[in-house]
Write an enzyme that holds these catalytic residues in place. Structure first.
Site, short mmCIF file in Angstrom:
data_model
loop_
_atom_site.label_atom_id
_atom_site.label_comp_id
_atom_site.label_asym_id
_atom_site.label_seq_id
_atom_site.Cartn_x
_atom_site.Cartn_y
_atom_site.Cartn_z
CG MET A 30 -1.84 -1.27 1.19
SD MET A 30 -3.35 -1.08 2.11
CE MET A 30 -2.72 -0.89 3.75
N GLY A 31 2.12 1.10 -0.47
CA GLY A 31 3.04 2.25 -0.51
C GLY A 31 3.63 2.52 0.86
CG HIS A 34 8.60 -0.07 6.05
ND1 HIS A 34 8.96 -1.40 6.07
CD2 HIS A 34 7.26 -0.05 6.25
CE1 HIS A 34 7.89 -2.14 6.29
NE2 HIS A 34 6.84 -1.35 6.40
CG HIS A 37 7.19 -2.24 2.04
ND1 HIS A 37 6.97 -1.11 2.81
CD2 HIS A 37 6.03 -2.95 2.07
CE1 HIS A 37 5.73 -1.13 3.27
NE2 HIS A 37 5.14 -2.23 2.85
CB SER A 185 4.49 -1.03 10.79
OG SER A 185 3.21 -0.53 10.46
NE ARG A 187 -2.48 1.38 10.47
CZ ARG A 187 -2.79 0.43 9.59
NH1 ARG A 187 -1.97 -0.55 9.37
NH2 ARG A 187 -3.94 0.49 8.94
O1 PAF Z 1 0.11 -5.88 3.63
C1 PAF Z 1 -0.34 -4.96 2.91
O2 PAF Z 1 0.30 -3.93 2.67
C2 PAF Z 1 -1.73 -5.08 2.33
O3 PAF Z 1 -2.59 -5.72 3.21
C3 PAF Z 1 -1.76 -5.75 0.94
C4 PAF Z 1 -1.27 -7.20 1.03
C5 PAF Z 1 -0.89 -4.98 -0.02
C6 PAF Z 1 -3.18 -5.77 0.40
O4 PAF Z 1 -3.71 -4.49 0.25
#
Ligand code: PAF
Length: 257
Positions: A30-31, A34, A37, A185, A187
């Site tokens: 979801m962008g 960090h 990712h 995260s 968040r």
């Molecule tokens: O983990 C996430 O960022 C989201 O839940 C995902 C897997 C991209 C689905 O929107």
């Protein structure tokens, strides 16, 4: 690095010579990228010919509209991180592209999705599973990479892929932590400096305290609002609130109940 915003353009690209005969690794996000990712992207880079990243803040998985509104959006920084990680293509659709049916059709799991996160975020996993299935069908990757930080999500996605005979392999990647132990995260960026300083206590207590009731009491004493701490299979999972921000984490449990 190619960037596409519509499902039509994506399908054209996916059918093009660029992808012919190539293995594809996919990282859905979801962008607000960090280091967690980036670790997924690097693993995808190492194991596949081409790496596809999706960036889509999926509205159907937010049960709280304020949470959706304040979710961090860092497009330019995300592009730079994707470039550094060697991403070949980004699929970043707008809402109507992913929900032409207005979310009339959705994927529901009726057992694990009712526990833990599901109990505190009604409808959350319907939204996650639905968007992940759409993305897996569109991207047609050989492998898709998910972080173990969202363990319940990972288990549900893997179960869904098996249930619907999705040919993409679901690859689990270890949680990346800050030096002080806090699980990375998107968040975390929303925490105040004081909240950020106190947040690592969550990971510490979850790791140290094998009895969920005792862990809850210790977390409350440390100033967290506790949504749950529970054993599930070989993990101990928890969700807390601090500064109005919800954090989740899990550890392998040595003495699962
Ligand atoms: O983990 C996430 O960022 C989201 O839940 C995902 C897997 C991209 C689905 O929107």
């Amino acid at each position: 690095m190619t960037i596409v915003h519509t499902t039509e353009e994506w399908r054209d690209l996916r059918r093009s010579a660029v992808f012919e005969g190539k293995t594809v690794g996919f990282v859905p996000t979801m962008g607000a990228l960090h280091a967690g990712h980036v670790a997924l992207l690097e693993r995808a880079r190492a194991e596949n010919d081409l790496v596809v990243l999706s960036i889509f803040v999926n509205p159907t998985q937010f049960n709280d509209p304020r949470d959706l509104e304040k979710y961090p959006r860092t497009w330019e920084a995300d592009l730079a991180a994707a470039r550094r990680a060697g991403v070949d293509a980004i699929f970043a659709p707008v809402r109507d592209q992913m929900y032409p049916d207005g979310y009339r059709y959705r994927v529901t799991e009726d057992t694990l999705s009712a526990l833990m996160e599901g109990r505190h975020r009604p409808g959350h996993f319907d939204g996650v599973l639905t968007v992940v299935l759409k993305l897996l069908l569109l991207v047609q990757a050989d492998r898709a990479y998910f972080g173990e930080k969202d363990m319940q999500q990972l288990l549900l996605v893997r179960g869904m892929a098996q249930a619907f005979f999705v040919p993409t392999e679901i690859v689990a990647c270890p949680t990346v932590r800050a030096e002080d132990g806090l699980a990375l995260s998107s968040r975390n960026a929303l925490l105040t400096p004081e909240g950020r300083a106190r947040a690592p206590e969550f990971a510490r207590i979850l790791r140290e305290e094998s009895d969920p009731e005792k862990a809850k009491r210790r977390l409350e004493a440390a100033g967290f609002g506790v949504d749950y701490v529970e054993h599930y299979e070989q993990w101990r999972l928890g969700a807390v609130r601090i500064d109005g921000i919800r954090l989740i984490d899990n550890v392998r449990s040595e003495n699962p109940l």
